[in-house]
Each structure stands twice: as structure tokens, then as C-alpha cells.
Design a protein around this motif. Structure first.
Motif, PDB file in Angstrom:
ATOM      1  N   GLU A   1       0.862  -1.173   0.000  1.00 18.93           N
ATOM      2  CA  GLU A   1       0.000   0.000   0.000  1.00 18.93           C
ATOM      3  C   GLU A   1       0.900   1.224   0.000  1.00 18.93           C
ATOM      4  O   GLU A   1       1.422   1.614   1.042  1.00 18.93           O
ATOM      5  CB  GLU A   1      -0.918  -0.008   1.220  1.00 18.93           C
ATOM      6  CG  GLU A   1      -1.920  -1.132   1.198  1.00 18.93           C
ATOM      7  CD  GLU A   1      -2.846  -1.109   2.396  1.00 18.93           C
ATOM      8  OE1 GLU A   1      -2.885  -0.087   3.125  1.00 18.93           O
ATOM      9  OE2 GLU A   1      -3.523  -2.122   2.608  1.00 18.93           O
TER      10      GLU A   1
ATOM     11  N   ARG B   1       2.422   4.708   0.409  1.00 21.36           N
ATOM     12  CA  ARG B   1       2.121   5.867   1.257  1.00 21.36           C
ATOM     13  C   ARG B   1       2.542   7.152   0.555  1.00 21.36           C
ATOM     14  O   ARG B   1       2.024   8.210   0.850  1.00 21.36           O
ATOM     15  CB  ARG B   1       2.844   5.753   2.603  1.00 21.36           C
ATOM     16  CG  ARG B   1       2.581   4.465   3.346  1.00 21.36           C
ATOM     17  CD  ARG B   1       1.100   4.303   3.700  1.00 21.36           C
ATOM     18  NE  ARG B   1       0.826   2.984   4.221  1.00 21.36           N
ATOM     19  CZ  ARG B   1       0.657   2.699   5.499  1.00 21.36           C
ATOM     20  NH1 ARG B   1       0.727   3.651   6.390  1.00 21.36           N
ATOM     21  NH2 ARG B   1       0.403   1.479   5.875  1.00 21.36           N
ATOM     22  N   SER B   2       3.516   7.047  -0.357  1.00 26.68           N
ATOM     23  CA  SER B   2       3.904   8.201  -1.169  1.00 26.68           C
ATOM     24  C   SER B   2       4.412   7.698  -2.508  1.00 26.68           C
ATOM     25  O   SER B   2       5.012   6.624  -2.597  1.00 26.68           O
ATOM     26  CB  SER B   2       4.976   9.045  -0.471  1.00 26.68           C
ATOM     27  OG  SER B   2       6.223   8.394  -0.470  1.00 26.68           O
TER      28      SER B   2
ATOM     29  N   GLU C   1       7.001   4.621  -1.629  1.00 28.49           N
ATOM     30  CA  GLU C   1       7.381   4.322  -0.251  1.00 28.49           C
ATOM     31  C   GLU C   1       6.169   3.780   0.498  1.00 28.49           C
ATOM     32  O   GLU C   1       5.046   4.244   0.298  1.00 28.49           O
ATOM     33  CB  GLU C   1       7.866   5.618   0.402  1.00 28.49           C
ATOM     34  CG  GLU C   1       8.218   5.510   1.846  1.00 28.49           C
ATOM     35  CD  GLU C   1       8.637   6.859   2.416  1.00 28.49           C
ATOM     36  OE1 GLU C   1       9.607   6.878   3.178  1.00 28.49           O
ATOM     37  OE2 GLU C   1       7.997   7.891   2.111  1.00 28.49           O
ATOM     38  N   GLY C   2       6.415   2.792   1.353  1.00 23.74           N
ATOM     39  CA  GLY C   2       5.333   2.259   2.169  1.00 23.74           C
ATOM     40  C   GLY C   2       5.869   1.551   3.390  1.00 23.74           C
ATOM     41  O   GLY C   2       7.048   1.200   3.453  1.00 23.74           O
ATOM     42  N   TRP C   3       5.012   1.364   4.371  1.00 26.32           N
ATOM     43  CA  TRP C   3       5.406   0.617   5.558  1.00 26.32           C
ATOM     44  C   TRP C   3       4.197  -0.167   6.030  1.00 26.32           C
ATOM     45  O   TRP C   3       3.072   0.282   5.948  1.00 26.32           O
ATOM     46  CB  TRP C   3       5.984   1.504   6.657  1.00 26.32           C
ATOM     47  CG  TRP C   3       5.212   2.741   6.964  1.00 26.32           C
ATOM     48  CD1 TRP C   3       4.269   2.897   7.926  1.00 26.32           C
ATOM     49  CD2 TRP C   3       5.309   3.999   6.303  1.00 26.32           C
ATOM     50  NE1 TRP C   3       3.770   4.173   7.914  1.00 26.32           N
ATOM     51  CE2 TRP C   3       4.389   4.876   6.922  1.00 26.32           C
ATOM     52  CE3 TRP C   3       6.069   4.478   5.250  1.00 26.32           C
ATOM     53  CZ2 TRP C   3       4.216   6.187   6.523  1.00 26.32           C
ATOM     54  CZ3 TRP C   3       5.896   5.784   4.851  1.00 26.32           C
ATOM     55  CH2 TRP C   3       4.999   6.625   5.485  1.00 26.32           C
ATOM     56  N   GLU C   4       4.468  -1.360   6.491  1.00 24.94           N
ATOM     57  CA  GLU C   4       3.423  -2.253   6.979  1.00 24.94           C
ATOM     58  C   GLU C   4       3.744  -2.589   8.428  1.00 24.94           C
ATOM     59  O   GLU C   4       4.592  -3.429   8.701  1.00 24.94           O
ATOM     60  CB  GLU C   4       3.363  -3.532   6.138  1.00 24.94           C
ATOM     61  CG  GLU C   4       3.245  -3.297   4.639  1.00 24.94           C
ATOM     62  CD  GLU C   4       2.038  -2.463   4.231  1.00 24.94           C
ATOM     63  OE1 GLU C   4       0.987  -2.546   4.895  1.00 24.94           O
ATOM     64  OE2 GLU C   4       2.167  -1.701   3.266  1.00 24.94           O
TER      65      GLU C   4
ATOM     66  N   TYR D   1       9.415  -1.687   6.338  1.00 24.32           N
ATOM     67  CA  TYR D   1       9.475  -0.416   5.637  1.00 24.32           C
ATOM     68  C   TYR D   1      10.094  -0.709   4.282  1.00 24.32           C
ATOM     69  O   TYR D   1      11.117  -1.382   4.191  1.00 24.32           O
ATOM     70  CB  TYR D   1      10.325   0.599   6.409  1.00 24.32           C
ATOM     71  CG  TYR D   1      10.622   1.828   5.597  1.00 24.32           C
ATOM     72  CD1 TYR D   1       9.617   2.737   5.309  1.00 24.32           C
ATOM     73  CD2 TYR D   1      11.880   2.063   5.082  1.00 24.32           C
ATOM     74  CE1 TYR D   1       9.868   3.850   4.539  1.00 24.32           C
ATOM     75  CE2 TYR D   1      12.140   3.180   4.315  1.00 24.32           C
ATOM     76  CZ  TYR D   1      11.130   4.071   4.043  1.00 24.32           C
ATOM     77  OH  TYR D   1      11.379   5.164   3.274  1.00 24.32           O
TER      78      TYR D   1
END
Length: 157
Positions: free
Chosen positions: A73, A75-76, A87-90, A95
Motif C-alpha cells: 500500500e 504511502r507516497s 514508499e510504504g510501511w506495513e 518499511y
């Protein structure tokens, strides 16, 4: 033509590249494998930095695993020239940063960084413009990982 928050124009090619990558993530989420295949070059160049067990996107792209095993997903999403940085983190343990290179509307290169801080710098000969203060084009912002020690890498454009 699109504009950024500071009202400077964003080149149309960057907008198209960003939309191509957005379509890729949407197709991955929807399980649209034909759409995904149509966005990738048959000789996609791939590079990974992180633990081998964390090569999540490459496993999805090669069909070894399904999208639901690891959620991507974004995020940016930021387009810079022919590259799109996602960029995303779960949660607290994952990350990731993906860097996609697009040529003529087709994704030709993929770089996957897992639990790694990334800084993108412009190392081309300088353009002496008023207000051209920094060579840093993009930098990781893993909000949930601020207090973690992550290795850092520099990507040169």
C-alpha cells in the motif's frame, strides 16, 4: 500541466510515469496479471537490498507468491525524471521503497529496498539556477521507524 505544492510545473512525462506505476499497484491489488505483464518489460532489470526472505515484490511479479501474502500500500509516490519512487510501511517491522524506471511507457528497471533508508541525489553536472540549493531529490520518511536503526543507501541519478 500538473503543479506541486510550491506551484512549480511537473513535466508531463513525470505525470505519465507516476500514473503508470499507480496502475501497476492497482493491478497487483486486483490480481490483474495481464495488466501487470503489460506494464513490465520482458527483460525487467531487478535489484534488491534487504534480507533474502523479504524479496516480496519480486516474488509477486514472478508469480511465486500472491499479493495477499504482503500488502503493498503505497504511502507516497514521487516521479523524478524517468524514475518513480514509491514508499510504504506495513506495521513496525516492514518499511519498503520501490524505485521503478520507465522508458517509453514501459517499466524497464525495478529496485526494491526493504528496511533501508534511501536518499536519492542528483549527481549530474549542476545546473546553476537561482534557488538550486540541494542535490537531494528525495529522502526516506519512514515515520513508524524513526527510532529504529536502518542501513542507509544513496541512489544516484
Amino acid at each position: 500541466m500538473a503543479t506541486t505544492a510550491d506551484e512549480s510545473p511537473v513535466p508531463e512525462q513525470e505525470v505519465r510515469n507516476e500514473k503508470t506505476v499507480e496502475m501497476l499497484y492497482k493491478a497487483l491489488t486486483g490480481g490483474e496479471t495481464e495488466m501487470v505483464a503489460g506494464l513490465l518489460a520482458s527483460d525487467l532489470e531487478w535489484w534488491f537490498h534487504g534480507p533474502p526472505k523479504s524479496q516480496h515484490m519480486m516474488r509477486v511479479l514472478t508469480g511465486v507468491s500472491v499479493q495477499s501474502e504482503f500488502r503493498f500500500e503505497p504511502r507516497s509516490i514521487t516521479a523524478i525524471d524517468d524514475r518513480v519512487i514509491v514508499e510504504g510501511w506495513e506495521g513496525a517491522q516492514a518499511y519498503w521503497v520501490h524505485v521503478w524506471t520507465i522508458k517509453a511507457g514501459l517499466i524497464t528497471q525495478f529496485r526494491e529496498y526493504f528496511n533501508t533508508w534511501l536518499t536519492v541525489r542528483d549527481l549530474r553536472p549542476p545546473v546553476w539556477e537561482v534557488g538550486h540549493e540541494s542535490l537531494t531529490l528525495w529522502q526516506s520518511e519512514p515515520r513508524e521507524h524513526v527510532n529504529r536503526s536502518l542501513p542507509g543507501l544513496l541512489l544516484a541519478i
